[in-house]
Write an enzyme that holds these catalytic residues in place. Structure first.
Site, short mmCIF file in Angstrom:
data_model
loop_
_atom_site.label_atom_id
_atom_site.label_comp_id
_atom_site.label_asym_id
_atom_site.label_seq_id
_atom_site.Cartn_x
_atom_site.Cartn_y
_atom_site.Cartn_z
N GLY A 1 0.85 -1.24 0.04
CA GLY A 1 -0.10 0.14 0.01
C GLY A 1 0.76 1.33 -0.01
O GLY A 1 0.41 2.52 -0.58
N GLY B 1 -4.24 1.07 13.94
CA GLY B 1 -2.72 1.26 14.42
C GLY B 1 -2.15 -0.11 14.77
O GLY B 1 -0.82 -0.12 15.11
N ASP C 1 0.72 3.40 4.12
CA ASP C 1 -0.47 4.24 3.63
C ASP C 1 -1.28 4.78 4.33
O ASP C 1 -1.77 5.81 4.26
CB ASP C 1 -1.05 3.23 2.45
CG ASP C 1 -1.56 1.88 3.05
OD1 ASP C 1 -1.41 1.58 4.18
OD2 ASP C 1 -2.07 1.17 2.24
N ASP D 1 -5.60 -0.30 -2.29
CA ASP D 1 -6.43 -0.93 -3.21
C ASP D 1 -7.78 -1.47 -2.54
O ASP D 1 -7.74 -1.38 -1.31
CB ASP D 1 -5.74 -2.27 -3.53
CG ASP D 1 -5.47 -3.25 -2.27
OD1 ASP D 1 -5.27 -2.92 -1.27
OD2 ASP D 1 -6.05 -4.48 -2.44
N THR E 1 -0.99 -2.61 12.80
CA THR E 1 0.16 -2.78 12.01
C THR E 1 1.60 -2.07 12.29
O THR E 1 2.43 -2.84 12.58
CB THR E 1 -0.24 -2.51 10.55
OG1 THR E 1 -1.62 -2.97 9.96
CG2 THR E 1 0.93 -2.74 9.46
N ASP F 1 -5.04 2.65 10.79
CA ASP F 1 -6.44 2.36 10.80
C ASP F 1 -6.75 2.14 12.35
O ASP F 1 -6.68 2.92 13.32
CB ASP F 1 -6.93 1.24 10.00
CG ASP F 1 -8.40 0.87 10.06
OD1 ASP F 1 -9.12 1.81 10.04
OD2 ASP F 1 -9.01 -0.18 10.19
N LYS G 1 -7.04 7.37 10.20
CA LYS G 1 -8.39 7.46 10.91
C LYS G 1 -8.37 7.39 12.31
O LYS G 1 -8.16 6.21 12.82
CB LYS G 1 -9.05 6.01 10.30
CG LYS G 1 -9.26 5.90 8.77
CD LYS G 1 -10.04 4.67 8.50
CE LYS G 1 -10.21 4.65 6.99
NZ LYS G 1 -10.70 2.94 6.61
P1 5GP Z 1 -4.28 -1.01 10.91
O1 5GP Z 1 -3.27 -2.31 11.26
O2 5GP Z 1 -3.66 0.32 11.29
O3 5GP Z 1 -5.69 -1.32 11.37
O4 5GP Z 1 -4.58 -1.13 9.46
C1 5GP Z 1 -3.65 -0.71 8.54
C2 5GP Z 1 -3.67 -1.14 7.27
O5 5GP Z 1 -5.06 -1.66 6.84
C3 5GP Z 1 -3.20 -0.49 6.21
O6 5GP Z 1 -1.81 -0.54 6.01
C4 5GP Z 1 -4.10 -0.77 5.11
O7 5GP Z 1 -3.32 -1.74 4.34
C5 5GP Z 1 -5.61 -1.32 5.64
N1 5GP Z 1 -6.43 -0.35 5.71
C6 5GP Z 1 -7.00 0.31 6.50
N2 5GP Z 1 -8.16 1.25 6.40
C7 5GP Z 1 -8.05 1.03 4.92
C8 5GP Z 1 -8.88 1.71 3.90
O8 5GP Z 1 -9.76 2.46 3.87
N3 5GP Z 1 -8.50 1.28 2.44
C9 5GP Z 1 -7.53 0.53 2.23
N4 5GP Z 1 -7.54 0.26 0.78
N5 5GP Z 1 -6.78 -0.07 2.96
C10 5GP Z 1 -7.06 0.09 4.41
MG MG Z 2 -1.14 -1.86 4.62
#
Ligand code: 5GP
Ligand code: MG
Length: 178
Positions: A45, A106, A101, A160, A108, A104, A132
């Site tokens: 991403g 957090g 990218d 994506d 990751t 969300d 977010k």
């Molecule tokens: P986290 O681990 O912070 O919940 O999620 C991060 C990962 O979720 C990002 O690197 C991305 O790959 C994916 N992600 C979260 N929200 C979105 C979104 O609105 N669109 C897309 N395409 N990927 C998202």
């Molecule tokens: Mg990602």
């Protein structure tokens, strides 16, 4: 697959300006360090964002990549973070900047940081093109954020939906067809 309609949320011109600003902030932060900053791009991403961002950073950088996946083929998070990377030999005492990218929940960033601590870096900072804040489930907040956005599923500029839309130059929300 029904690809739906797109509503532009962040146009490419705004992205370009923001990436310049981020480059300046990041350069200021690392101005006085001796060795190059190790930029770790979280694929796939952040590929597009990282490529633009490193060209706006005016201190030396070294580029590394890893692959993280927390989403399957849909727009729902699986809640699990899978990380794949070759070993980084030389992170000890280095300043690491993780670039993704979007932050969300957090999780990751948090999972990757926990794993990279084993290499004993001097510091780990976090740069998210999109954030977010309403979705954050961990205490970690990115040090550098491009745009804070509402809780909508976005695509484009590397992001994506089931493999589609990474090549869009703008960030957009997918609206399902009636
Ligand atoms: P986290 O681990 O912070 O919940 O999620 C991060 C990962 O979720 C990002 O690197 C991305 O790959 C994916 N992600 C979260 N929200 C979105 C979104 O609105 N669109 C897309 N395409 N990927 C998202
Ligand atoms: Mg990602």
């Amino acid at each position: 697959m029904d690809k739906g309609k797109l509503k532009i949320l962040v146009p490419r011109a705004d992205i370009a300006i923001k990436v310049q600003e981020l480059g300046r902030d990041i350069s200021d932060t690392y101005r006085n360090i001796e060795e190059p900053v190790v930029v770790v791009s979280v694929l796939k991403g952040s590929l597009v964002f990282t490529a633009d961002l490193i060209r706006e950073i005016n201190v030396p950088v070294q580029l590394e990549t890893l692959v993280a996946s927390s989403y399957g083929d849909g727009s729902e998070s699986s809640g699990k973070v899978r990380i794949e990377y070759k070993s980084f030999d030389d992170l000890k005492d280095r300043h690491v900047l993780l670039v993704d990218d979007i932050s969300d929940s957090g999780r990751t960033f948090q999972s990757i940081a926990e794993q990279l601590q084993a290499y004993e870096p001097a510091s780990i900072r976090f740069c998210a093109f999109l954030d977010k804040p309403s979705r954050r489930a961990v205490t970690l907040k990115p040090d550098f954020i491009g745009f804070s956005i509402p809780n909508e599923f976005v695509v484009g500029y590397g992001l994506d939906f089931a493999g589609y839309y990474r090549e869009l130059p703008d960030v957009a929300v997918v609206i399902p067809e009636e």
